[in-house]
Design a protein around this motif. Structure first.
Motif, PDB file in Angstrom:
ATOM      1  N   MET A   1       0.847  -1.200   0.000  1.00 35.47           N
ATOM      2  CA  MET A   1       0.000   0.000   0.000  1.00 35.47           C
ATOM      3  C   MET A   1       0.878   1.244   0.000  1.00 35.47           C
ATOM      4  SD  MET A   1      -2.860   1.112   2.803  1.00 35.47           S
ATOM      5  CE  MET A   1      -3.783  -0.348   2.425  1.00 35.47           C
ATOM      6  N   SER A   2       0.534   2.201  -0.793  1.00 39.05           N
ATOM      7  CA  SER A   2       1.332   3.409  -0.868  1.00 39.05           C
ATOM      8  C   SER A   2       1.176   4.234   0.398  1.00 39.05           C
ATOM      9  CB  SER A   2       0.905   4.235  -2.082  1.00 39.05           C
ATOM     10  OG  SER A   2      -0.443   4.583  -1.980  1.00 39.05           O
ATOM     11  N   ARG A   3       2.205   4.995   0.706  1.00 34.92           N
ATOM     12  CA  ARG A   3       2.215   5.804   1.907  1.00 34.92           C
ATOM     13  C   ARG A   3       1.190   6.911   1.791  1.00 34.92           C
ATOM     14  NH1 ARG A   3       5.411  10.348   3.190  1.00 34.92           N
ATOM     15  NH2 ARG A   3       5.662  10.698   5.414  1.00 34.92           N
ATOM     16  N   VAL A   4       0.456   7.148   2.863  1.00 36.81           N
ATOM     17  CA  VAL A   4      -0.577   8.183   2.892  1.00 36.81           C
ATOM     18  C   VAL A   4      -0.169   9.246   3.879  1.00 36.81           C
ATOM     19  CG1 VAL A   4      -2.997   8.676   3.289  1.00 36.81           C
ATOM     20  CG2 VAL A   4      -2.319   6.466   2.378  1.00 36.81           C
ATOM     21  N   PHE A  82      -6.534  -1.922  -6.842  1.00 41.45           N
ATOM     22  CA  PHE A  82      -7.930  -2.327  -6.709  1.00 41.45           C
ATOM     23  C   PHE A  82      -8.156  -2.986  -5.352  1.00 41.45           C
ATOM     24  CE2 PHE A  82     -11.005  -5.844  -6.970  1.00 41.45           C
ATOM     25  CZ  PHE A  82     -12.152  -5.163  -7.337  1.00 41.45           C
ATOM     26  N   LYS A  83      -9.234  -2.594  -4.687  1.00 40.94           N
ATOM     27  CA  LYS A  83      -9.618  -3.247  -3.432  1.00 40.94           C
ATOM     28  C   LYS A  83     -11.132  -3.432  -3.405  1.00 40.94           C
ATOM     29  CE  LYS A  83      -5.651  -1.978  -0.665  1.00 40.94           C
ATOM     30  NZ  LYS A  83      -5.153  -1.393   0.594  1.00 40.94           N
ATOM     31  N   ARG A  84     -11.545  -4.397  -2.621  1.00 38.21           N
ATOM     32  CA  ARG A  84     -12.965  -4.748  -2.567  1.00 38.21           C
ATOM     33  C   ARG A  84     -13.431  -4.802  -1.118  1.00 38.21           C
ATOM     34  NH1 ARG A  84     -15.626 -10.288  -5.119  1.00 38.21           N
ATOM     35  NH2 ARG A  84     -17.640 -10.155  -4.055  1.00 38.21           N
ATOM     36  N   ILE A 116     -10.363   1.733   1.751  1.00 35.55           N
ATOM     37  CA  ILE A 116     -10.731   2.877   0.916  1.00 35.55           C
ATOM     38  C   ILE A 116      -9.504   3.568   0.333  1.00 35.55           C
ATOM     39  CG2 ILE A 116     -10.731   4.710   2.665  1.00 35.55           C
ATOM     40  CD1 ILE A 116     -13.450   5.603   1.483  1.00 35.55           C
ATOM     41  N   PHE A 117      -8.345   3.297   0.914  1.00 37.18           N
ATOM     42  CA  PHE A 117      -7.114   3.889   0.402  1.00 37.18           C
ATOM     43  C   PHE A 117      -6.595   3.064  -0.768  1.00 37.18           C
ATOM     44  CE2 PHE A 117      -7.456   5.735   4.573  1.00 37.18           C
ATOM     45  CZ  PHE A 117      -7.066   7.058   4.358  1.00 37.18           C
ATOM     46  N   CYS A 118      -7.210   3.288  -1.897  1.00 36.90           N
ATOM     47  CA  CYS A 118      -6.836   2.617  -3.143  1.00 36.90           C
ATOM     48  C   CYS A 118      -7.230   3.557  -4.277  1.00 36.90           C
ATOM     49  CB  CYS A 118      -7.532   1.258  -3.266  1.00 36.90           C
ATOM     50  SG  CYS A 118      -9.332   1.368  -3.365  1.00 36.90           S
ATOM     51  N   GLN A 119      -7.221   3.055  -5.494  1.00 36.85           N
ATOM     52  CA  GLN A 119      -7.620   3.890  -6.628  1.00 36.85           C
ATOM     53  C   GLN A 119      -8.945   3.447  -7.243  1.00 36.85           C
ATOM     54  OE1 GLN A 119      -3.643   3.330  -8.405  1.00 36.85           O
ATOM     55  NE2 GLN A 119      -3.629   5.535  -8.746  1.00 36.85           N
ATOM     56  N   LYS A 156      -5.249   8.886  -3.307  1.00 37.90           N
ATOM     57  CA  LYS A 156      -4.420   8.948  -4.507  1.00 37.90           C
ATOM     58  C   LYS A 156      -5.296   8.919  -5.754  1.00 37.90           C
ATOM     59  CE  LYS A 156      -0.470   6.693  -6.731  1.00 37.90           C
ATOM     60  NZ  LYS A 156       0.489   5.578  -6.664  1.00 37.90           N
ATOM     61  N   PRO A 157      -5.118   9.869  -6.662  1.00 34.72           N
ATOM     62  CA  PRO A 157      -5.915   9.865  -7.898  1.00 34.72           C
ATOM     63  C   PRO A 157      -5.350   8.864  -8.906  1.00 34.72           C
ATOM     64  CG  PRO A 157      -4.406  11.734  -7.901  1.00 34.72           C
ATOM     65  CD  PRO A 157      -4.240  11.042  -6.571  1.00 34.72           C
ATOM     66  N   PRO A 158      -6.177   8.418  -9.854  1.00 35.57           N
ATOM     67  CA  PRO A 158      -7.621   8.666  -9.967  1.00 35.57           C
ATOM     68  C   PRO A 158      -8.389   7.745  -9.034  1.00 35.57           C
ATOM     69  CG  PRO A 158      -6.884   7.280 -11.770  1.00 35.57           C
ATOM     70  CD  PRO A 158      -5.661   7.610 -10.975  1.00 35.57           C
ATOM     71  N   PHE A 159      -9.306   8.315  -8.256  1.00 37.82           N
ATOM     72  CA  PHE A 159     -10.064   7.537  -7.275  1.00 37.82           C
ATOM     73  C   PHE A 159     -11.474   7.289  -7.806  1.00 37.82           C
ATOM     74  CE2 PHE A 159     -12.917   7.481  -3.509  1.00 37.82           C
ATOM     75  CZ  PHE A 159     -12.479   6.280  -2.964  1.00 37.82           C
TER      76      PHE A 159
END
Length: 344
Positions: A1-4, A82-84, A116-119, A156-159
């Motif tokens: 996961m990318s740093r937020v 992608f996350k679900r 929710i922290f995904c694209q 992170k865009p595009p969301f």
């Protein structure tokens, strides 16, 4: 996961993005997704319309018609994270947004980001979870950020949020309130495939699922560039007035209790721009507007109880609204770019 990072703006300070061929990018993505989703080109086009408008999608259809596959295919086609979320009645808001946990070693609270922290986020059967949890998505969908424990985290865009719900089985569900429905730019239904399309599907699935071998044909930067380009699509004053008259017509119709809001006007305006861009034009035609009315407005209006008793539908009433609004006429009897083009 990318740093937020709290309060960070990942697009701030970037150089101006180069121009992009929106139609070519859209065609590449659609052709790639059609390796998985068979016979639903119009729905795929509308999906990209929403994506290029920075909007969100509500997929309302029966189980097993590839709603999840559409979301996965889109994410893989553009190389996005992608996350679900599988929505259930016991799902908590913190299961969506994340939670702060006390670290005994450092004696500090650490934020653990939620899915929710995904694209590209798929919220499966969104109406199975409680209104409290449904509302956890509102800030993210409207402002592309999440607030937890007094801290704000930029997504992170595009969301993109793709939510699904089953229109048949209402037992144990929590219908989406108007405020939540209004956050979805477009509502789609995939529908059953034809017998020939279903036959092709069985053939493709015989040995493995096409989604496993689906490649990336565009990047997140390409999508962001398309989103920027869509905003530059020219809209003639007559076409802009046409959009407003359709939305205002929904507020005045006798069978509608609650018509389109100003957000509906913005949505119809933006989607018409995106449809024009995907069609290869740099200006909007009235037909672009008409083609977007049902997908953009049907879930935003509320019919009167007596109208529902008469078996009227939102789609039928919107057709009446559109037919009652005068279509802008060509200037001096001409057609094409001279009619609604930028004149540049």
């Amino acid at each position: 996961m990318s740093r937020v990072e709290s309060g960070a703006d990942p697009t701030k300070g970037e150089a101006r993005r180069p121009a992009v061929d929106v139609a070519a990018t859209a065609n590449k993505i659609i052709a790639n997704m059609e390796k998985v989703i068979i016979g639903k080109r119009q729905q795929l086009l509308l999906t990209l319309v929403a994506y290029f408008c920075e909007g969100h999608i509500l997929l309302e259809d029966v189980p097993g018609v590839a709603k999840t596959m559409l979301a996965r295919a889109l994410a893989k086609s553009v190389g996005c994270v992608f996350k679900r979320i599988q929505c259930t009645p016991d799902l908590l808001p913190t299961d969506v947004t994340g939670v702060s946990i006390f670290n005994q070693k450092t004696a500090e609270f650490e934020f653990r980001p939620g899915p929710i922290f995904c694209q590209t986020l798929l919220t499966d059967e969104i109406n199975r979870t409680t209104p409290r949890t449904q509302s956890a998505l509102l800030e993210a969908m409207a402002e592309r950020r999440v607030s937890v424990d007094g801290n704000t985290y930029t997504l992170k865009p595009p969301f993109l949020v793709i939510a699904t719900q089953n229109p048949v089985d209402h037992e144990g569900t929590f219908p989406l309130p108007e405020a939540q429905l209004d956050r979805f730019l477009i509502r789609l239904a995939l529908g059953y495939p034809t017998i020939d399309e279903e036959g092709k599907m069985l053939q493709r699935l015989q040995h493995s699922h096409p989604i496993d071998e689906l490649g990336t044909v565009a990047t997140a930067a390409d999508v962001i560039a398309c989103q920027d380009a869509v905003r530059e699509i020219h809209v003639d004053e007559k076409v802009r007035k046409y959009v407003l008259e359709i939305v205002h017509g929904s507020r005045m119709h006798d069978d509608i209790a609650l018509g389109g809001s100003p957000r509906a006007s913005i949505a119809l305006f933006r989607t018409a721009q995106a449809h024009a861009a995907i069609s290869g034009r740099n200006f909007v035609m009235p037909d672009d507007v008409k083609k977007m009315v049902q997908s953009v407005m049907a879930h935003r209006i509320i019919l009167r109880p007596e109208s529902r008793l008469r078996k009227l539908t939102a789609a039928a009433i919107l057709n009446e609204v559109v037919s009652d609004v005068r279509v802008p006429a060509p200037a001096h009897g001409e057609e094409g770019e001279d009619m609604f083009g930028s004149g540049r």
